[in-house]
Design a protein around this motif. Structure first.
Motif, PDB file in Angstrom:
ATOM      1  N   GLU A  33      46.447  23.041  49.042  1.00  0.00           N
ATOM      2  CA  GLU A  33      47.201  24.173  49.412  1.00  0.00           C
ATOM      3  C   GLU A  33      48.173  24.372  48.638  1.00  0.00           C
ATOM      4  OE1 GLU A  33      45.867  26.337  51.596  1.00  0.00           O
ATOM      5  OE2 GLU A  33      44.190  25.001  51.806  1.00  0.00           O
ATOM      6  N   VAL A  34      49.172  23.362  48.325  1.00  0.00           N
ATOM      7  CA  VAL A  34      50.449  23.696  47.609  1.00  0.00           C
ATOM      8  C   VAL A  34      50.353  23.524  45.901  1.00  0.00           C
ATOM      9  CG1 VAL A  34      51.543  23.109  49.607  1.00  0.00           C
ATOM     10  CG2 VAL A  34      51.378  21.375  47.733  1.00  0.00           C
ATOM     11  N   LEU A  35      49.321  22.744  45.384  1.00  0.00           N
ATOM     12  CA  LEU A  35      49.251  22.624  44.141  1.00  0.00           C
ATOM     13  C   LEU A  35      48.108  23.042  43.520  1.00  0.00           C
ATOM     14  CD1 LEU A  35      50.108  19.363  42.140  1.00  0.00           C
ATOM     15  CD2 LEU A  35      48.027  20.643  41.470  1.00  0.00           C
ATOM     16  N   HIS A  36      46.825  22.803  43.892  1.00  0.00           N
ATOM     17  CA  HIS A  36      45.572  23.246  43.473  1.00  0.00           C
ATOM     18  C   HIS A  36      45.501  24.969  43.172  1.00  0.00           C
ATOM     19  CE1 HIS A  36      41.378  23.346  42.165  1.00  0.00           C
ATOM     20  NE2 HIS A  36      41.178  24.085  43.187  1.00  0.00           N
ATOM     21  N   GLU A  37      45.946  25.735  44.291  1.00  0.00           N
ATOM     22  CA  GLU A  37      45.727  26.967  44.439  1.00  0.00           C
ATOM     23  C   GLU A  37      46.909  27.599  43.763  1.00  0.00           C
ATOM     24  OE1 GLU A  37      44.833  28.583  48.367  1.00  0.00           O
ATOM     25  OE2 GLU A  37      43.454  26.881  48.714  1.00  0.00           O
ATOM     26  N   LEU A  38      48.010  27.031  43.065  1.00  0.00           N
ATOM     27  CA  LEU A  38      48.823  27.707  42.382  1.00  0.00           C
ATOM     28  C   LEU A  38      48.482  28.405  41.173  1.00  0.00           C
ATOM     29  CD1 LEU A  38      52.050  27.916  42.232  1.00  0.00           C
ATOM     30  CD2 LEU A  38      52.196  25.958  40.815  1.00  0.00           C
ATOM     31  N   LYS A  39      47.362  27.927  40.524  1.00  0.00           N
ATOM     32  CA  LYS A  39      46.741  28.453  39.302  1.00  0.00           C
ATOM     33  C   LYS A  39      46.463  30.189  39.805  1.00  0.00           C
ATOM     34  CE  LYS A  39      43.668  28.502  35.316  1.00  0.00           C
ATOM     35  NZ  LYS A  39      43.278  29.543  35.431  1.00  0.00           N
ATOM     36  N   LEU A  40      45.831  30.314  40.942  1.00  0.00           N
ATOM     37  CA  LEU A  40      45.323  31.611  41.273  1.00  0.00           C
ATOM     38  C   LEU A  40      46.443  32.495  41.558  1.00  0.00           C
ATOM     39  CD1 LEU A  40      43.402  33.531  42.388  1.00  0.00           C
ATOM     40  CD2 LEU A  40      43.971  32.363  44.746  1.00  0.00           C
ATOM     41  N   ILE A  41      47.780  32.009  41.869  1.00  0.00           N
ATOM     42  CA  ILE A  41      48.690  32.890  42.098  1.00  0.00           C
ATOM     43  C   ILE A  41      49.594  33.365  40.612  1.00  0.00           C
ATOM     44  CG2 ILE A  41      51.090  33.098  43.206  1.00  0.00           C
ATOM     45  CD1 ILE A  41      48.586  33.291  44.964  1.00  0.00           C
ATOM     46  N   THR A  42      49.819  32.178  39.888  1.00  0.00           N
ATOM     47  CA  THR A  42      50.437  32.256  38.578  1.00  0.00           C
ATOM     48  C   THR A  42      49.766  33.009  37.819  1.00  0.00           C
ATOM     49  OG1 THR A  42      49.502  30.076  37.793  1.00  0.00           O
ATOM     50  CG2 THR A  42      51.698  30.225  38.955  1.00  0.00           C
ATOM     51  N   ASP A  43      48.313  33.013  37.784  1.00  0.00           N
ATOM     52  CA  ASP A  43      47.427  33.929  36.907  1.00  0.00           C
ATOM     53  C   ASP A  43      47.497  35.366  37.480  1.00  0.00           C
ATOM     54  OD1 ASP A  43      46.416  31.917  35.564  1.00  0.00           O
ATOM     55  OD2 ASP A  43      44.230  32.096  36.382  1.00  0.00           O
ATOM     56  N   LEU A  44      47.607  35.822  38.733  1.00  0.00           N
ATOM     57  CA  LEU A  44      47.656  37.156  39.169  1.00  0.00           C
ATOM     58  C   LEU A  44      49.236  37.655  38.779  1.00  0.00           C
ATOM     59  CD1 LEU A  44      46.280  36.819  42.658  1.00  0.00           C
ATOM     60  CD2 LEU A  44      45.390  38.293  40.827  1.00  0.00           C
ATOM     61  N   ILE A  45      50.202  36.693  38.863  1.00  0.00           N
ATOM     62  CA  ILE A  45      51.568  37.194  38.404  1.00  0.00           C
ATOM     63  C   ILE A  45      51.631  37.486  36.991  1.00  0.00           C
ATOM     64  CG2 ILE A  45      53.929  36.447  38.127  1.00  0.00           C
ATOM     65  CD1 ILE A  45      53.615  34.817  40.626  1.00  0.00           C
ATOM     66  N   GLN A  46      51.068  36.500  36.100  1.00  0.00           N
ATOM     67  CA  GLN A  46      50.885  36.826  34.719  1.00  0.00           C
ATOM     68  C   GLN A  46      50.210  37.998  34.279  1.00  0.00           C
ATOM     69  OE1 GLN A  46      48.613  34.170  31.778  1.00  0.00           O
ATOM     70  NE2 GLN A  46      50.833  33.864  31.208  1.00  0.00           N
ATOM     71  N   GLU A  47      48.797  38.360  35.113  1.00  0.00           N
ATOM     72  CA  GLU A  47      48.179  39.525  34.709  1.00  0.00           C
ATOM     73  C   GLU A  47      48.625  40.746  35.341  1.00  0.00           C
ATOM     74  OE1 GLU A  47      44.479  38.466  36.251  1.00  0.00           O
ATOM     75  OE2 GLU A  47      44.468  36.786  34.926  1.00  0.00           O
ATOM     76  N   ARG A  48      49.400  40.699  36.480  1.00  0.00           N
ATOM     77  CA  ARG A  48      49.769  41.974  37.319  1.00  0.00           C
ATOM     78  C   ARG A  48      51.237  42.076  37.636  1.00  0.00           C
ATOM     79  NH1 ARG A  48      45.055  42.057  41.823  1.00  0.00           N
ATOM     80  NH2 ARG A  48      43.453  41.261  40.671  1.00  0.00           N
ATOM     81  N   GLY A  49      52.267  41.024  37.445  1.00  0.00           N
ATOM     82  CA  GLY A  49      53.312  41.062  37.871  1.00  0.00           C
ATOM     83  C   GLY A  49      53.274  40.741  39.451  1.00  0.00           C
ATOM     84  N   ILE A  50      54.714  40.065  39.886  1.00  0.00           N
ATOM     85  CA  ILE A  50      54.768  40.031  41.304  1.00  0.00           C
ATOM     86  C   ILE A  50      54.102  40.899  42.229  1.00  0.00           C
ATOM     87  CG2 ILE A  50      56.404  39.347  43.271  1.00  0.00           C
ATOM     88  CD1 ILE A  50      58.417  38.067  40.816  1.00  0.00           C
ATOM     89  N   SER A  51      54.517  42.297  41.994  1.00  0.00           N
ATOM     90  CA  SER A  51      54.015  43.196  43.173  1.00  0.00           C
ATOM     91  C   SER A  51      52.419  43.329  42.958  1.00  0.00           C
ATOM     92  CB  SER A  51      54.523  44.709  42.446  1.00  0.00           C
ATOM     93  OG  SER A  51      55.862  44.626  42.741  1.00  0.00           O
ATOM     94  N   GLY A  52      51.923  43.003  41.793  1.00  0.00           N
ATOM     95  CA  GLY A  52      50.398  42.998  41.461  1.00  0.00           C
ATOM     96  C   GLY A  52      49.622  41.701  42.354  1.00  0.00           C
ATOM     97  N   MET A  53      50.560  40.733  42.096  1.00  0.00           N
ATOM     98  CA  MET A  53      50.088  39.543  42.744  1.00  0.00           C
ATOM     99  C   MET A  53      49.880  39.691  44.301  1.00  0.00           C
ATOM    100  SD  MET A  53      51.586  36.956  44.968  1.00  0.00           S
ATOM    101  CE  MET A  53      53.037  36.762  44.546  1.00  0.00           C
ATOM    102  N   ARG A  54      50.909  40.320  44.781  1.00  0.00           N
ATOM    103  CA  ARG A  54      51.103  40.590  46.311  1.00  0.00           C
ATOM    104  C   ARG A  54      49.801  41.391  46.874  1.00  0.00           C
ATOM    105  NH1 ARG A  54      57.656  41.199  46.025  1.00  0.00           N
ATOM    106  NH2 ARG A  54      58.168  39.010  46.829  1.00  0.00           N
ATOM    107  N   ARG A  55      49.399  42.288  45.818  1.00  0.00           N
ATOM    108  CA  ARG A  55      48.362  43.194  46.469  1.00  0.00           C
ATOM    109  C   ARG A  55      46.908  42.496  45.983  1.00  0.00           C
ATOM    110  NH1 ARG A  55      52.907  45.920  45.672  1.00  0.00           N
ATOM    111  NH2 ARG A  55      53.121  47.617  46.891  1.00  0.00           N
ATOM    112  N   GLY A  56      47.079  41.489  45.441  1.00  0.00           N
ATOM    113  CA  GLY A  56      45.713  40.698  45.272  1.00  0.00           C
ATOM    114  C   GLY A  56      45.410  39.577  46.015  1.00  0.00           C
ATOM    115  N   VAL A  57      46.314  39.348  46.884  1.00  0.00           N
ATOM    116  CA  VAL A  57      46.208  38.200  47.970  1.00  0.00           C
ATOM    117  C   VAL A  57      46.024  38.732  49.179  1.00  0.00           C
ATOM    118  CG1 VAL A  57      47.728  36.667  46.737  1.00  0.00           C
ATOM    119  CG2 VAL A  57      48.656  37.726  48.630  1.00  0.00           C
TER     120      VAL A  57
END
Length: 329
Positions: free
Chosen positions: A226-250
């Motif tokens: 929950e706190v480490l393994h899934e971090l890549k999903l979030i950082t990938d989304l942030i890198q690809e879409r920015g913070i706002s894009g990540m928020r709309r991707g979760v």
């Protein structure tokens, strides 16, 4: 903000010049191969007997010592690690500098904190790709480029910026865009990013979350996911879409938790500490500490690294990663 592209750069400023790449690590290999494929004359320096030395030979280079490369070259790019650059410069490069040569960096630490003080009759420039050398190479091979930063510390020739942009074009940085900065800005922001967010901030946040769950009685393996393994999903989304894009991707649940609870984790006290860390960087306190740590044989570095290695999250993570075949080479 000034951004340079292909039309702003002219490779002819490097034609007829020999470029030395001092250090054939990931960044050195990527830059050397790209420059050579751009038709430029490249000589590589690496220590004999090392894996990087053998890799350079496989890549078709005839690696030589740093002193020999510096003596041959008109343009000298130092791509060894920060803490050894001053020693390499003093022992191998400085004796081989003469008027008209160009000293190149991809990180400004040793210039910003005066560990390297070049003579006034040479150009001193920076081309800093904003990505690892392997990515620089892959993008080059695809006809693309990685964005770069460019800075001029000394312009003895009157053409330092043009030479820097030519170098950037040689690794296809100008295809993506090259942003103008200064050695101080690049160094200070880079160190701050590493310490407060990318490495120091993130790793400590992960461990704090893990410890909170484990101490509350949850299984360490579940906490790890929950706190480490899934971090890549979030950082990938942030890198690809920015913070706002990540928020709309979760999920909306995750997004609301982010918006409503995030400021309770990163508080005004945290922001105050970030400002303190930045002040330490700008005033040279961190640089002095890190340089002294290396002189002393790295006692604190080794102790802190060992303590981190012994954290429960490392033991749990090692076991769980064995269950993940995609993690294995």
């Amino acid at each position: 903000m000034k951004i340079y592209y292909d039309n702003d750069a002219d490779l002819s400023y490097l034609k007829g010049k020999k470029i030395a790449i001092i250090g054939y690590g990931i960044q050195g290999r990527g830059q050397a191969l790209c420059l050579r494929d751009s038709g430029l004359d490249v000589v590589v320096s690496e220590m004999a007997g090392t894996p990087n030395f053998e890799q350079a030979k496989k890549d078709g280079f005839n690696p030589v010592s740093a002193a020999e490369a510096a003596a041959q070259a008109d343009v000298i790019q130092i791509l060894t690690q920060d803490h050894v650059q001053a020693k390499v410069y003093t022992e191998a490069i400085k004796p081989n500098l003469k008027k008209g040569k160009v000293l190149v960096f991809s990180h400004g630490f040793n210039i910003r904190f005066k560990q390297i003080k070049p003579p006034k009759n040479i150009d001193v420039i920076m081309i800093a790709p904003k990505g690892p050398g392997a990515l620089v190479r892959r993008m080059y091979e695809e006809g693309k480029g990685v964005p770069c930063l460019v800075a001029v510390h000394q312009d003895a020739s009157g053409n330092a910026l043009k030479i820097a942009l030519a170098y950037a074009k040689g690794i296809k940085g100008t295809t993506a865009g090259v942003i103008e900065t200064t050695f101080a800005e690049e160094t200070e922001t880079d160190l701050f990013g590493e310490q407060a967010v990318l490495c120091g901030g993130v790793s400590e946040l992960i461990k704090a979350g893990f410890d909170t769950l484990v101490e509350a009685g949850y299984q360490p393996e579940i906490a790890y996911f929950e706190v480490l393994h899934e971090l890549k999903l979030i950082t990938d989304l942030i890198q690809e879409r920015g913070i706002s894009g990540m928020r709309r991707g979760v999920s909306n649940t995750a997004c609301y938790g982010d918006l409503s609870r995030g400021p309770r984790i990163i508080t005004q006290k945290t922001r105050k500490e970030m400002k303190k860390i930045l002040k330490e960087i700008v005033k040279g306190k961190f640089a002095k500490e890190w340089i002294g740590e290396n002189v002393a044989g790295r006692p604190n570095f080794d102790r802190l690294l060992k303590e981190g290695d012994e954290h429960l999250i490392e033991k749990v993570g090692k076991q769980l990663r064995e269950m993940m075949p995609w993690m294995k080479k």
